[in-house]
Structure formats: structure tokens, C-alpha cells
Design a protein around this motif. Sequence first.
Motif, PDB file in Angstrom:
ATOM      1  N   GLY A  60      89.828  71.753  54.367  1.00  0.00           N
ATOM      2  CA  GLY A  60      89.833  70.820  55.426  1.00  0.00           C
ATOM      3  C   GLY A  60      88.724  71.229  56.553  1.00  0.00           C
ATOM      4  O   GLY A  60      88.658  70.636  57.555  1.00  0.00           O
ATOM      5  N   ALA A  61      88.540  72.317  56.573  1.00  0.00           N
ATOM      6  CA  ALA A  61      87.540  73.225  57.267  1.00  0.00           C
ATOM      7  C   ALA A  61      86.167  72.478  57.505  1.00  0.00           C
ATOM      8  O   ALA A  61      85.491  72.758  58.794  1.00  0.00           O
ATOM      9  N   SER A  62      85.844  71.754  56.742  1.00  0.00           N
ATOM     10  CA  SER A  62      84.449  71.251  56.992  1.00  0.00           C
ATOM     11  C   SER A  62      84.463  69.455  57.314  1.00  0.00           C
ATOM     12  O   SER A  62      83.711  68.811  57.152  1.00  0.00           O
ATOM     13  N   ASP A 108      98.234  75.369  72.716  1.00  0.00           N
ATOM     14  CA  ASP A 108      97.749  76.536  72.042  1.00  0.00           C
ATOM     15  C   ASP A 108      97.746  76.162  70.278  1.00  0.00           C
ATOM     16  O   ASP A 108      98.322  76.933  69.769  1.00  0.00           O
ATOM     17  N   ALA A 109      96.863  75.322  69.926  1.00  0.00           N
ATOM     18  CA  ALA A 109      97.101  74.780  68.770  1.00  0.00           C
ATOM     19  C   ALA A 109      95.836  75.522  67.932  1.00  0.00           C
ATOM     20  O   ALA A 109      95.181  74.802  66.955  1.00  0.00           O
ATOM     21  N   GLU A 110      95.392  76.550  68.328  1.00  0.00           N
ATOM     22  CA  GLU A 110      94.419  77.351  67.365  1.00  0.00           C
ATOM     23  C   GLU A 110      94.502  78.851  67.616  1.00  0.00           C
ATOM     24  O   GLU A 110      95.165  79.580  68.283  1.00  0.00           O
ATOM     25  N   CYS A 115      89.854  76.590  61.025  1.00  0.00           N
ATOM     26  CA  CYS A 115      90.309  75.384  60.880  1.00  0.00           C
ATOM     27  C   CYS A 115      90.406  74.232  62.006  1.00  0.00           C
ATOM     28  O   CYS A 115      90.601  73.269  61.944  1.00  0.00           O
ATOM     29  N   THR A 116      90.210  74.893  63.246  1.00  0.00           N
ATOM     30  CA  THR A 116      90.458  74.059  64.459  1.00  0.00           C
ATOM     31  C   THR A 116      89.586  72.595  64.582  1.00  0.00           C
ATOM     32  O   THR A 116      89.893  71.677  64.685  1.00  0.00           O
TER      33      THR A 116
END
Length: 166
Positions: A60-62, A108-110, A115-116
Amino acid sequence: AEAVAQDDAPKTIARALVKLNVNGTDREVTVEGRSTLLEVLRYQLDLTGAKPVSMDGSSGASTVLIDGKPVMASTTLALAVRNKKIQTVESLGGEKPDEVCTAFVQHDAEQCGFCTPGFVLAVRAFLDKNPKATEEEIRSGLNGNICRCGTYANVIEAAVSIAKGG
């Protein structure tokens, strides 16, 4: 000794100049039939938010948005998205960042950051379609993105904070 036969394949790969609408701006790029959208975004347009983590799109990183829907740029041919609106994570930043970006910072979701960008766009697309989603619906809706650092709880908190109106 026998002579080695020359390959009859063409020595060059056909290239085409195409127009892509990226983040609201028409951009001309040169693509080969096999060029992925990820390659064009990163190496021709210098938009590096979408990451080449898994070329099969499984991480999902792209993630980018094509006409508002999350799509893996690593598995999408650039030629296939002509006449479509392409949105990258870069479009959500700037002077007044999108509320998803703000929520990711607040919760702080990264961690490592690979993946962010994909998660940010996946959350944006999911909440655009389901603005009043429950936590369970959000968890289900984001199951196409993977985080090696394990920040899932914080990503979900960020999404829930927006779905509930912040």
C-alpha cells in the motif's frame, strides 16, 4: 564455431509524450508502454511520496488516488491513467494541510515514514466515501495498507478523530 544469430527485436523501446493530470495540473511526460505511474511520478515529476516498497502493490506504500479512488501506482501503467485525475500525497500538504495530515501528526501515526503517504491517502479516500465511519469500518477499510513499524493503533486513532469530527 557457429555464428550467433542477431536478435531481431527492436533496439529501442517506443516512447510516447502523454499528458497526465497530477494534483490538478496537466503535466507532459514521456512514457514507455511498460512505465508504471510510480516510476513517472517519482523519476519524471519528482513526486516521491508514493514509495517503491512492494512492486506488487501489497504494502500500500505506492497508494495514489485516481479519480478519488485509492490505486497502487506501482501496479498501474502510466498510459492507463490518461484523462483521469491523479492525486498524490503532496497535494494534501502546503500552507493549510489536509485534516488527515494534521491528525497523523497529532496522533503520532508515523514512524519510519515508508507507509505514511499511502496510509494518508487511503484514509483520505475512505473518509471521503464514509465520513461517519465507525472504528470497525475504518479498520476494515484500511486493510490494504501495511506498516512494518506497527503504528496501526495510531493510524486508526487519527482516522477515528476525523470521522467523529475531530
